[in-house]
Scaffold this motif. Structure first.
Motif, mmCIF file in Angstrom:
data_model
loop_
_atom_site.group_PDB
_atom_site.id
_atom_site.type_symbol
_atom_site.label_atom_id
_atom_site.label_comp_id
_atom_site.label_asym_id
_atom_site.label_seq_id
_atom_site.Cartn_x
_atom_site.Cartn_y
_atom_site.Cartn_z
ATOM 1 N N PHE A 240 0.745 -1.138 0.190
ATOM 2 C CA PHE A 240 0.008 0.022 0.172
ATOM 3 C C PHE A 240 0.914 1.227 -0.105
ATOM 4 O O PHE A 240 1.911 1.384 0.752
ATOM 5 N N HIS A 241 0.618 2.197 -0.761
ATOM 6 C CA HIS A 241 1.165 3.430 -0.627
ATOM 7 C C HIS A 241 0.344 4.691 -0.644
ATOM 8 O O HIS A 241 -0.266 5.223 -1.834
ATOM 9 N N PHE A 242 -0.008 5.299 0.330
ATOM 10 C CA PHE A 242 -1.178 6.262 0.422
ATOM 11 C C PHE A 242 -0.202 7.511 0.532
ATOM 12 O O PHE A 242 0.677 7.767 1.332
ATOM 13 N N ILE A 243 -1.084 8.524 -0.292
ATOM 14 C CA ILE A 243 -0.182 9.998 -0.284
ATOM 15 C C ILE A 243 -1.577 10.951 -0.137
ATOM 16 O O ILE A 243 -2.515 10.975 -0.651
ATOM 17 N N SER A 244 -1.435 11.521 1.356
ATOM 18 C CA SER A 244 -2.091 12.627 1.643
ATOM 19 C C SER A 244 -3.647 12.114 1.467
ATOM 20 O O SER A 244 -4.627 12.659 0.859
ATOM 21 N N ALA A 245 -3.950 11.048 1.835
ATOM 22 C CA ALA A 245 -5.284 10.461 2.098
ATOM 23 C C ALA A 245 -5.759 10.435 3.443
ATOM 24 O O ALA A 245 -5.229 10.371 4.446
ATOM 25 N N GLN A 246 -7.357 10.498 3.352
ATOM 26 C CA GLN A 246 -7.832 10.940 4.585
ATOM 27 C C GLN A 246 -9.163 9.831 4.894
ATOM 28 O O GLN A 246 -9.588 9.263 3.867
ATOM 29 N N TYR A 247 -9.218 9.260 6.097
ATOM 30 C CA TYR A 247 -10.371 8.459 6.562
ATOM 31 C C TYR A 247 -9.943 7.072 5.733
ATOM 32 O O TYR A 247 -10.729 6.600 4.848
ATOM 33 N N VAL A 248 -8.924 6.732 6.193
ATOM 34 C CA VAL A 248 -8.404 5.280 5.466
ATOM 35 C C VAL A 248 -8.572 3.942 6.577
ATOM 36 O O VAL A 248 -7.998 4.323 7.807
ATOM 37 N N THR A 249 -8.941 3.069 6.056
ATOM 38 C CA THR A 249 -8.907 1.667 7.104
ATOM 39 C C THR A 249 -8.423 0.815 6.273
ATOM 40 O O THR A 249 -8.570 0.457 4.922
ATOM 41 N N VAL A 250 -7.477 -0.078 6.997
ATOM 42 C CA VAL A 250 -6.674 -1.306 6.400
ATOM 43 C C VAL A 250 -6.975 -2.353 7.480
ATOM 44 O O VAL A 250 -6.453 -2.354 8.476
ATOM 45 N N ALA A 263 3.116 2.414 3.087
ATOM 46 C CA ALA A 263 3.662 4.112 3.222
ATOM 47 C C ALA A 263 2.627 4.687 3.290
ATOM 48 O O ALA A 263 1.557 4.649 2.885
ATOM 49 N N LEU A 264 2.737 5.944 4.477
ATOM 50 C CA LEU A 264 1.876 6.694 4.510
ATOM 51 C C LEU A 264 2.518 7.970 4.456
ATOM 52 O O LEU A 264 3.224 8.826 5.390
ATOM 53 N N PHE A 265 2.757 8.765 2.830
ATOM 54 C CA PHE A 265 3.178 9.840 2.708
ATOM 55 C C PHE A 265 2.555 11.048 2.740
ATOM 56 O O PHE A 265 1.345 10.953 2.742
ATOM 57 N N GLY A 266 2.847 12.234 2.767
ATOM 58 C CA GLY A 266 2.236 13.464 2.701
ATOM 59 C C GLY A 266 1.324 13.505 3.857
ATOM 60 O O GLY A 266 1.632 13.050 5.076
ATOM 61 N N SER A 267 0.035 14.047 3.798
ATOM 62 C CA SER A 267 -0.597 14.487 4.922
ATOM 63 C C SER A 267 -1.853 13.491 4.944
ATOM 64 O O SER A 267 -2.955 13.856 4.893
ATOM 65 N N CYS A 268 -1.489 12.356 5.486
ATOM 66 C CA CYS A 268 -2.365 11.239 5.581
ATOM 67 C C CYS A 268 -2.965 11.493 7.092
ATOM 68 O O CYS A 268 -2.220 11.867 8.083
ATOM 69 N N LYS A 269 -4.382 11.371 7.186
ATOM 70 C CA LYS A 269 -5.137 11.696 8.564
ATOM 71 C C LYS A 269 -6.248 10.767 8.768
ATOM 72 O O LYS A 269 -6.686 10.311 7.517
ATOM 73 N N TYR A 270 -6.599 10.603 9.844
ATOM 74 C CA TYR A 270 -7.672 9.529 10.306
ATOM 75 C C TYR A 270 -7.267 8.245 9.672
ATOM 76 O O TYR A 270 -8.309 7.921 8.907
ATOM 77 N N VAL A 271 -6.376 7.371 10.029
ATOM 78 C CA VAL A 271 -6.044 6.247 9.311
ATOM 79 C C VAL A 271 -5.962 5.226 10.454
ATOM 80 O O VAL A 271 -5.734 5.554 11.664
ATOM 81 N N THR A 272 -6.634 4.036 10.131
ATOM 82 C CA THR A 272 -6.558 2.936 11.101
ATOM 83 C C THR A 272 -5.760 1.527 9.981
ATOM 84 O O THR A 272 -6.428 1.662 9.182
ATOM 85 N N VAL A 273 -4.937 1.036 10.770
ATOM 86 C CA VAL A 273 -4.538 -0.106 10.358
ATOM 87 C C VAL A 273 -4.484 -1.301 11.331
ATOM 88 O O VAL A 273 -3.884 -1.091 12.417
ATOM 89 N N THR A 274 -5.079 -2.366 11.125
ATOM 90 C CA THR A 274 -5.366 -3.583 12.136
ATOM 91 C C THR A 274 -5.425 -4.716 11.497
ATOM 92 O O THR A 274 -5.676 -5.132 10.418
ATOM 93 N N ASN A 275 -5.113 -6.057 12.318
ATOM 94 C CA ASN A 275 -5.444 -7.330 11.984
ATOM 95 C C ASN A 275 -4.750 -7.694 10.712
ATOM 96 O O ASN A 275 -5.348 -8.379 10.005
ATOM 97 N N SER A 276 -3.337 -7.288 10.578
ATOM 98 C CA SER A 276 -2.690 -7.550 9.262
ATOM 99 C C SER A 276 -1.576 -8.086 9.463
ATOM 100 O O SER A 276 -0.994 -8.232 10.580
ATOM 101 N N VAL A 277 -0.887 -8.685 8.376
ATOM 102 C CA VAL A 277 0.444 -9.308 8.489
ATOM 103 C C VAL A 277 1.291 -8.669 7.644
ATOM 104 O O VAL A 277 0.946 -8.563 6.241
ATOM 105 N N PHE A 278 2.574 -8.239 7.677
ATOM 106 C CA PHE A 278 3.484 -7.786 7.006
ATOM 107 C C PHE A 278 4.762 -8.483 7.017
ATOM 108 O O PHE A 278 5.267 -8.785 7.920
#
Length: 581
Positions: A240-250, A263-278
């Motif tokens: 995943f490569h997010f750039i200035s994204a808002q209200y994001v769920t993974v 990746a969370l580049f730029g002005s990312c806001k209101y993001v949750t990432v959970t229950n995942s394997v990397f």
């Protein structure tokens, strides 16, 4: 007698209808659902927005040989023109080049279907609506297999597969074109979205992309769920490569990548990432540039990450606030946490050459010359993190390309690095238990003048601490930390360098009788260390260095394994330490 109404409730009606009759009615309704767009001029428009558009009805072959791009695009265009619906890929292999997804379209790839990105580079094109200038985070190409621009309510779902054949875009010899004819920034992403709203990708396998698997730019309400990404066939193979994204769920994702996994580049806001394997050769959670804030990452397993699971690079103008990491399992990683703000590092002219602050930046402020905007990072927490850190990062076993380890990757630690006038404050580390590979030398431990730069975690070279190195931090809380080594290490477990206002409660560290000390404080102020515990013998528990130390208290705990609890060097005065054990 009371009169009863002639109308029936829904429950009463259902009780009077037999199950076979109800099933027959449902089956008849399902048979009535069209598989293609209605003929022009038909008056029945009651099902607009819910129709199914089978790409085979538009000429797609699905045989893995024919080029189905035009048919898929025609189905998408008809679907969005009718107000939306589902574009269906049934069983088969649909070879395609660039396809644009549009508003209110769900692309459904059946379980026995594969969307195959062609290896013929001539079938792809740049998405001219996505700029490559201005914001530097956008300068990574605008080519894609599937893309959407200024679209709403776009869904890409499986349970089928999207295969990008990314190895065909990799040059076997540097300087020569790859088999596809496309390389560099012209490699297509699996999915590219720009300024979209309500983008959903779910229940799908994404494999072998030529570049980033999913790249989302300046979009809102972005939801990634139950996705499997295997992307290890080319350089810059992000997940995943997010750039200035808002209200994001993974949620519920598995990402096995070659480069940044999330990746969370730029002005990312209101993001949750959970229950995942990397798992990845480089970073998992990678932050760079912009104003990132209000982000929570939790309940993830991170394994075989040879490039830092959590990495912040805060160059001048960046700001990071209100971000938490919790309940993470780390297995066989390097890094493991690198938080760095300050002037940008210049690239070394030759491999292995010293790295210094870039001449484009003022070393006193950390900002670009002519500006006064040093980086800020505050209110960041790390809690409930357990695992192992390796000193010998190998090649990923299933990767088709190789990547050699830098010297600084082998002897790494948790790093909090604030230099050049930047601000790093209110950082907390709690309930962390990590076992490091060890093997650090006396030469590594003797390093006092690390480059004052903010960059990749390995750019500072082998770290002088094996567990935690903090420099320039204000307001640091360390609670219930256990730092161990799998083999002897001559570096201290903890180094505080110009740290102000820190509380350390319940820290447990291993020492070494051949090392200078188990902990080192350099010109640090207002430090309370409560209930420390030395797990193995050491010559000195704490060495205090420099004439600018003030108000250091060591209270309670068990330092009985230290031959000497505190030592002083380089002008440090004994009066600055109050020892209460």
């Amino acid at each position: 007698m009371e009169n009863k109404s002639s109308s029936m409730t829904r429950r009463e009606w259902l009780n009077t209808v037999s199950l076979p009759a109800l099933a027959a009615t449902s089956f008849a309704m399902m048979k009535a659902t069209p598989l293609a767009a209605e003929p022009a001029g038909k008056s029945d428009k009651l099902d607009l927005g819910s129709r199914v558009y089978n790409v085979r009805s538009y000429g797609a072959k699905g045989d893995g040989k024919a080029m189905d791009t035009a048919a898929i695009q025609a189905a998408v265009d008809a679907c969005t023109a009718d107000g939306g619906g589902t574009v269906l890929l049934t069983g088969g292999i649909f070879q395609t080049g660039t396809v644009e997804l549009k508003s209110n379209v769900t692309l459904h790839i059946a379980s026995s279907a594969k969307l195959l990105g062609t290896s013929d580079g001539k079938q792809y094109h740049a998405v001219d609506a996505i700029p490559l200038s201005g914001d530097s985070t956008l300068n990574d190409g605008n080519w894609a297999l599937l893309y959407a621009v200024n679209a709403k309510n776009v869904t890409i779902e499986g349970p089928g597969t999207i295969d990008g054949q990314g190895f065909q875009f990799h040059s076997p010899v540097r300087g020569t074109p790859p088999p596809s004819g496309l390389g560099g920034l012209k490699r297509p992403y699996h999915i590219l979205a720009h300024q979209c709203e309500n983008l959903i990708v779910r229940n799908i396998d994404l494999i072998d992309c030529a570049y980033h698997s999913i790249r989302v730019i300046q979009s809102k309400r972005v939801h990634m769920d139950t996705i499997y990404i295997h992307n290890r066939v080319n350089s810059n193979n992000d997940g995943f490569h997010f750039i200035s994204a808002q209200y994001v769920t993974v949620n519920n994702c598995i990402v096995l990548s070659q480069d940044d996994a999330c990746a969370l580049f730029g002005s990312c806001k209101y993001v949750t990432v959970t229950n995942s394997v990397f798992s990845t050769r480089w970073s998992v959670f990678r932050f760079g540039g912009g104003f990132a804030e209000n982000i929570a990452i939790s309940n993830c397993v991170i394994y075989q990450v040879y490039g830092c699971p959590i990495k912040f690079q805060g160059n001048p103008g960046s700001r990071y606030e209100n971000i938490s990491f919790s309940n993470l399992v780390l297995s066989d990683v390097t890094g493991p946490i690198h938080v760095s703000v300050g002037p940008r590092a210049a690239r070394a002219a030759t491999p292995g050459a010293p790295v210094t602050p870039s001449n484009e930046y003022d070393a006193s402020t950390g900002a670009p010359r002519g500006t006064t905007t040093p980086a800020v990072l505050r209110n960041i927490s790390f809690s409930n993190i357990h695992g192992t850190v390796t000193t010998n990062p190998p090649q990923l076993p299933d990767a088709k390309i190789t990547s050699n380890a830098n010297p600084g990757e082998k002897h790494s630690c948790i790093t909090l690095n604030c230099v050049g006038g930047a601000t790093m404050e209110n950082i907390s580390l709690s309930n962390i238990h990590l076992t490091f590979g060890g093997g650090g030398t006396a030469e590594d431990a003797a390093r006092r003048d690390l480059p004052e730069i903010a960059g990749e975690y390995f750019m500072m070279g082998p770290m002088p601490a094996y567990g935690l190195y903090a420099r320039g931090v204000h307001g640091l809380t360390v609670q219930n930390i256990r730092l161990q080594v799998a083999s002897p290490d001559l570096r201290p477990a903890v180094i505080f360098d110009h740290v102000v206002d820190a509380t350390i409660y319940g820290i447990n560290v291993q020492g070494n009788t051949s090392a200078e000390s188990a902990a080192r404080f350099i010109d640090s102020k207002d430090i309370l260390m409560n209930s420390p515990r030395l797990l193995t013998p050491a010559a000195v528990f704490l060495q205090v260095e420099g004439s600018e130390n003030e108000n250091i208290i060591v209270d309670g705990g068990d330092l009985s394994k230290a031959q000497k609890p505190v030592a002083f060097a380089n002008g440090a005065a004994e009066k600055v330490v109050r020892l209460r054990i």
